[in-house]
Each structure stands twice: as C-alpha cells, then as structure tokens.
Design a protein around this motif. Sequence first.
Motif, mmCIF file in Angstrom:
data_model
loop_
_atom_site.group_PDB
_atom_site.id
_atom_site.type_symbol
_atom_site.label_atom_id
_atom_site.label_comp_id
_atom_site.label_asym_id
_atom_site.label_seq_id
_atom_site.Cartn_x
_atom_site.Cartn_y
_atom_site.Cartn_z
ATOM 1 N N LEU A 34 0.821 -1.201 0.000
ATOM 2 C CA LEU A 34 0.000 0.000 0.000
ATOM 3 C C LEU A 34 0.861 1.260 0.000
ATOM 4 O O LEU A 34 0.467 2.286 -0.542
ATOM 5 C CB LEU A 34 -0.938 0.004 1.212
ATOM 6 C CG LEU A 34 -1.975 -1.118 1.241
ATOM 7 C CD1 LEU A 34 -2.775 -1.078 2.536
ATOM 8 C CD2 LEU A 34 -2.895 -1.026 0.037
ATOM 9 N N SER A 35 2.027 1.176 0.627
ATOM 10 C CA SER A 35 2.987 2.280 0.655
ATOM 11 C C SER A 35 4.331 1.729 0.175
ATOM 12 O O SER A 35 5.141 1.261 0.974
ATOM 13 C CB SER A 35 3.123 2.841 2.071
ATOM 14 O OG SER A 35 1.891 3.337 2.528
ATOM 15 N N VAL A 73 5.167 14.071 16.541
ATOM 16 C CA VAL A 73 6.255 13.479 15.751
ATOM 17 C C VAL A 73 5.672 12.469 14.772
ATOM 18 O O VAL A 73 4.850 11.626 15.135
ATOM 19 C CB VAL A 73 7.295 12.801 16.667
ATOM 20 C CG1 VAL A 73 8.330 12.054 15.852
ATOM 21 C CG2 VAL A 73 7.965 13.841 17.543
ATOM 22 N N TRP A 74 6.084 12.585 13.512
ATOM 23 C CA TRP A 74 5.640 11.696 12.431
ATOM 24 C C TRP A 74 6.842 10.927 11.912
ATOM 25 O O TRP A 74 7.934 11.464 11.797
ATOM 26 C CB TRP A 74 4.990 12.529 11.324
ATOM 27 C CG TRP A 74 4.516 11.766 10.130
ATOM 28 C CD1 TRP A 74 3.838 10.589 10.117
ATOM 29 C CD2 TRP A 74 4.677 12.139 8.753
ATOM 30 N NE1 TRP A 74 3.554 10.203 8.823
ATOM 31 C CE2 TRP A 74 4.061 11.151 7.964
ATOM 32 C CE3 TRP A 74 5.281 13.215 8.111
ATOM 33 C CZ2 TRP A 74 4.030 11.191 6.572
ATOM 34 C CZ3 TRP A 74 5.248 13.264 6.729
ATOM 35 C CH2 TRP A 74 4.621 12.260 5.979
ATOM 36 N N ARG A 75 6.653 9.680 11.568
ATOM 37 C CA ARG A 75 7.755 8.848 11.059
ATOM 38 C C ARG A 75 8.198 9.260 9.658
ATOM 39 O O ARG A 75 9.118 8.684 9.102
ATOM 40 C CB ARG A 75 7.383 7.378 11.100
ATOM 41 C CG ARG A 75 6.197 7.024 10.231
ATOM 42 C CD ARG A 75 5.885 5.555 10.331
ATOM 43 N NE ARG A 75 4.471 5.324 10.093
ATOM 44 C CZ ARG A 75 3.914 4.149 10.132
ATOM 45 N NH1 ARG A 75 4.625 3.086 10.422
ATOM 46 N NH2 ARG A 75 2.631 3.997 9.919
ATOM 47 N N THR A 76 7.544 10.233 9.067
ATOM 48 C CA THR A 76 7.910 10.796 7.765
ATOM 49 C C THR A 76 7.820 9.732 6.676
ATOM 50 O O THR A 76 8.812 9.351 6.067
ATOM 51 C CB THR A 76 9.302 11.455 7.812
ATOM 52 O OG1 THR A 76 9.399 12.252 8.993
ATOM 53 C CG2 THR A 76 9.533 12.327 6.611
ATOM 54 N N GLY A 77 6.637 9.253 6.460
ATOM 55 C CA GLY A 77 6.365 8.204 5.486
ATOM 56 C C GLY A 77 5.507 7.149 6.144
ATOM 57 O O GLY A 77 4.688 7.456 7.001
ATOM 58 N N GLU A 155 -0.231 13.330 -4.982
ATOM 59 C CA GLU A 155 -0.982 12.134 -4.587
ATOM 60 C C GLU A 155 -0.164 11.203 -3.692
ATOM 61 O O GLU A 155 -0.673 10.656 -2.724
ATOM 62 C CB GLU A 155 -1.457 11.376 -5.828
ATOM 63 C CG GLU A 155 -2.129 10.052 -5.545
ATOM 64 C CD GLU A 155 -3.429 10.155 -4.749
ATOM 65 O OE1 GLU A 155 -3.775 9.168 -4.071
ATOM 66 O OE2 GLU A 155 -4.087 11.207 -4.765
ATOM 67 N N GLN A 156 1.116 11.022 -4.022
ATOM 68 C CA GLN A 156 1.952 10.075 -3.278
ATOM 69 C C GLN A 156 3.086 10.828 -2.593
ATOM 70 O O GLN A 156 3.769 11.648 -3.226
ATOM 71 C CB GLN A 156 2.500 9.006 -4.217
ATOM 72 C CG GLN A 156 3.173 7.869 -3.504
ATOM 73 C CD GLN A 156 3.641 6.773 -4.456
ATOM 74 O OE1 GLN A 156 3.779 6.991 -5.651
ATOM 75 N NE2 GLN A 156 3.909 5.603 -3.927
ATOM 76 N N PHE A 157 3.272 10.555 -1.302
ATOM 77 C CA PHE A 157 4.337 11.205 -0.534
ATOM 78 C C PHE A 157 5.657 11.054 -1.276
ATOM 79 O O PHE A 157 6.030 9.960 -1.698
ATOM 80 C CB PHE A 157 4.430 10.578 0.867
ATOM 81 C CG PHE A 157 5.512 11.160 1.717
ATOM 82 C CD1 PHE A 157 5.515 12.504 2.057
ATOM 83 C CD2 PHE A 157 6.541 10.360 2.187
ATOM 84 C CE1 PHE A 157 6.519 13.044 2.847
ATOM 85 C CE2 PHE A 157 7.552 10.879 2.980
ATOM 86 C CZ PHE A 157 7.537 12.230 3.304
ATOM 87 N N THR A 158 6.374 12.175 -1.438
ATOM 88 C CA THR A 158 7.591 12.188 -2.247
ATOM 89 C C THR A 158 8.712 12.928 -1.543
ATOM 90 O O THR A 158 8.539 14.072 -1.119
ATOM 91 C CB THR A 158 7.321 12.870 -3.606
ATOM 92 O OG1 THR A 158 6.254 12.182 -4.260
ATOM 93 C CG2 THR A 158 8.555 12.859 -4.487
ATOM 94 N N ILE A 159 9.856 12.280 -1.429
ATOM 95 C CA ILE A 159 11.082 12.906 -0.939
ATOM 96 C C ILE A 159 12.037 12.985 -2.119
ATOM 97 O O ILE A 159 12.161 12.033 -2.896
ATOM 98 C CB ILE A 159 11.715 12.099 0.216
ATOM 99 C CG1 ILE A 159 10.788 12.074 1.430
ATOM 100 C CG2 ILE A 159 13.071 12.687 0.596
ATOM 101 C CD1 ILE A 159 11.309 11.257 2.606
ATOM 102 N N SER A 160 12.709 14.129 -2.260
ATOM 103 C CA SER A 160 13.666 14.276 -3.354
ATOM 104 C C SER A 160 14.758 15.259 -2.948
ATOM 105 O O SER A 160 14.675 15.917 -1.909
ATOM 106 C CB SER A 160 12.965 14.748 -4.634
ATOM 107 O OG SER A 160 12.362 16.006 -4.425
#
Length: 184
Positions: A34-35, A73-77, A155-160
């Motif tokens: 799902l992720s 605090v969020w796990r960031t993803g 739409e989808q969490f993105t790190i760049s």
Amino acid sequence: MNTFLKRILILLTIVALGLFLYSTFIENIFEKRLSPKDTVKFELNDLKLKVFYNRPYKKGREIFGALVPFNQVWRTGANEATTFETNKDLEIKGIPLPAGKYTLWTVPRDSTWTVLFNSKQYSWGVNSEMQPMWDPNYDVVDIEVPVNKLDSPVEQFTISFDNSTDSLALTMAWDDTKIAVPLK
C-alpha cells in the motif's frame, strides 16, 4: 534419479518453503504494498546522499492535521523508519550533521515543520500502539523549516533532492504541502 538431481530438488524445496514462510509470517512479497518502498539518491563530485522511505498515497484523505496530526512526531512516510545517509559532513541551517546514517522524523504544523535527524536506527516507524519509535535523546539536528502550499496536490508522498538553484535542499511533498531542508 541420480544424486545431483535429488540435491537440486531438495534445494529448490527448501528455497520454496523459505519464501512461503517469509511471505506468511514477515511480509507478503507477492502482494503489492500500500505504501511502496523507494530510495532517492543524490551524487555530486564526492558527495553521496541517500534516503530510504515508504510512499503512502493520499487516496482522497485529508493528510496534514488529520491522518498526520499537527504538533506530533511523524515517522515521515509509512512502515519502516525513513533513513537519511551522507558520506560527508553537512551543515543544516548552521548546525553540523556528521557523515553517517540517520533516521528522519518530522513534526508537521500548519506553517512550519520541525525536521529531526536522529542517530538511532529503528527497525520500524511506530510501535504496536502506533506511537512513533523516535527517541529524542538521539536527535543530532533539530530545525524548523517553512511550509510551502502547492497549487495542485501531490498524490503520493515524495522525498527528493533539489539542486536546481545551486542551493541543495532535501524536499518533502504530499497533498498541498511541500517543505525544503537546506543542505550545505
């Protein structure tokens, strides 16, 4: 049947059994996540940066302030803890970050986020009560960055990594929110 074929058959049976047990008890490797997992890399001269994370989807949900609560605090993803690796010492808003591997945590707010680089390695992002496994005693860098509101949702969490203006930044975007962490 000769001995060689028997050994091959036994080996293949053991491998198949191992995959079955792994898929049943640890992670279903035959089902789409799902992720999904992702790795982002940046290389310039002898600098090498890498982020491993899981990318949840928006799926029509309200994200920040709802699914991801403000001021917590969020796990960031999703799933496993997000990791950030650098082979060189960095500076983040004047704070040194030594070369190494860190877990990346955030505290989302409406207009700013706190970004935390933590030296402890966590196998998962949350415990059985869905609370972050983050331990503040291992924070190496703790900074505030402004939130940029986007015109169209992601739409989808993105790190760049963004080096488009010769000013390197680690960016995170999801829904209508984007942040940039300056890296030197």
